[in-house]
Design a protein around this motif. Sequence first.
Motif, PDB file in Angstrom:
ATOM      1  N   UNK A   4       1.330  14.660   4.709  1.00 37.42           N
ATOM      2  CA  UNK A   4       0.328  13.872   5.451  1.00 37.42           C
ATOM      3  C   UNK A   4      -0.357  14.722   6.517  1.00 37.42           C
ATOM      4  N   UNK A  90       0.238  -2.335  13.957  1.00 37.78           N
ATOM      5  CA  UNK A  90      -0.205  -1.924  12.630  1.00 37.78           C
ATOM      6  C   UNK A  90      -1.308  -2.832  12.073  1.00 37.78           C
ATOM      7  N   UNK A 154       3.518   7.465   4.232  1.00 40.83           N
ATOM      8  CA  UNK A 154       2.482   6.708   4.931  1.00 40.83           C
ATOM      9  C   UNK A 154       2.988   5.315   5.250  1.00 40.83           C
TER      10      UNK A 154
ATOM     11  N   UNK B  75       3.852   5.188  -5.190  1.00 34.66           N
ATOM     12  CA  UNK B  75       4.046   5.272  -3.743  1.00 34.66           C
ATOM     13  C   UNK B  75       2.978   6.225  -3.218  1.00 34.66           C
ATOM     14  N   UNK B  76       1.983   5.646  -2.572  1.00 35.51           N
ATOM     15  CA  UNK B  76       0.812   6.451  -2.190  1.00 35.51           C
ATOM     16  C   UNK B  76       1.007   7.226  -0.893  1.00 35.51           C
ATOM     17  N   UNK B  77       0.554   8.466  -0.904  1.00 38.86           N
ATOM     18  CA  UNK B  77       0.449   9.223   0.349  1.00 38.86           C
ATOM     19  C   UNK B  77      -1.052   9.379   0.625  1.00 38.86           C
ATOM     20  N   UNK B  78      -1.415   9.822   1.818  1.00 40.51           N
ATOM     21  CA  UNK B  78      -2.854   9.981   2.078  1.00 40.51           C
ATOM     22  C   UNK B  78      -3.434  11.117   1.238  1.00 40.51           C
ATOM     23  N   UNK B 182      -3.799   4.628   3.529  1.00 46.89           N
ATOM     24  CA  UNK B 182      -3.064   4.288   4.751  1.00 46.89           C
ATOM     25  C   UNK B 182      -2.910   2.765   4.888  1.00 46.89           C
ATOM     26  N   UNK B 183      -4.010   2.047   4.581  1.00 49.60           N
ATOM     27  CA  UNK B 183      -3.983   0.581   4.760  1.00 49.60           C
ATOM     28  C   UNK B 183      -3.029  -0.053   3.738  1.00 49.60           C
ATOM     29  N   UNK B 185      -0.536   1.346   2.176  1.00 46.33           N
ATOM     30  CA  UNK B 185       0.811   1.928   2.125  1.00 46.33           C
ATOM     31  C   UNK B 185       1.871   0.914   2.520  1.00 46.33           C
ATOM     32  N   UNK B 186       2.974   0.981   1.749  1.00 44.92           N
ATOM     33  CA  UNK B 186       4.102   0.082   2.074  1.00 44.92           C
ATOM     34  C   UNK B 186       4.922   0.736   3.180  1.00 44.92           C
ATOM     35  N   UNK B 187       5.618  -0.106   3.928  1.00 41.60           N
ATOM     36  CA  UNK B 187       6.490   0.436   4.978  1.00 41.60           C
ATOM     37  C   UNK B 187       7.695   1.129   4.385  1.00 41.60           C
TER      38      UNK B 187
END
Lengths: 154, 187
Positions: A4, A90, A154, B75-78, B182-183, B185-187
Amino acid sequence: MNSDTKWILVLIGILVFILLSSLSSIIGFPEWIQHFSHSWLQTICHTNPERSYTLLGERMILCSRCTGIYFSFTLGLISSFFISFPKNLRTKRLLFLASCIVFMLVDVVFDWLGIWSNSNTSRFLTGIVFGLSLSFFFFQLSKKNGEQLDGTKT
Amino acid sequence: MEQKPSFIMPAITNALLVGVGLTVISLVITYSTIGSEPSGSMFGPLTFMQFGICLLGSIAAILTVNGYAKMDGVELTIGNGAVIGLITGLFLAIVTTILSYVWNNMIDPSLMDSMKNYMVKNMELFFEKSGAMSGDAVDQVLGDMEKGFDEQKTMMGILKGFGYSIIGLGVVNLISGMITAKITAKD
């Protein structure tokens, strides 16, 4: 350095490239770079000289609003390495982004309808707030103030 | 190792959908503008169109990243969001360039000339109203403008336009892809 962080650095690089392109005539880049910058920036901004700031006697290519957006987005991203947000903020980031978009649209539409006459300053300020709201998505979230979460996801 | 699903097909589909939508919007704006009398204002709908279309193009990355984030096992990263956004922006640049080439060269070849005439008349009016430039300087600006429109009809002009679209749409879709990642994305 996690993935990131690398991508945030890439994004900062792109934003700096946009800002440098906008300043190409002020910095005194060669003619062909100025021409290239003007042509490609037209795809992301109207580049109307009447709505751009002048620095050292030369016009910036980006309009005052876009300058505000990209400048504050860059500063916000740099700050994200040093500041973390409480986790309960958030969902509020999205609300803040939506409010900034409405705020900017009001400035544009009211000017268009003749209700209010916007200026370079009002455009720059609405741009600054919008750019900051975009950068807030890249801030680390902490459970409480100051307590960092693992930044690898993220 | 579990393999992630591909995002190429959703990227192409969203680029097609958004590309067709943007082309329709730009054609509606263009025809309604050239059908009206020039106002002599520097700030008409055609000025807004080019960059407005590009900014609206960022929707393509939002749709693709959002759809991709909902797929199983993702599982998304930026970084993923940036790459998906960039590729979607590239496809979108291809779609919009092809559609505009087809329209301007096969369906209505006179459109570029009508736009050129409108813009030149509009600028003449603007200079008349403002009186900021001398006759020679006005002729020079109008001549450059006509040359610019004529260049857009050549293969070199089309390729240049395509290159600028790739940069513009690539940048805005990369940014919107990262923010969407980012929006969503899961915690």
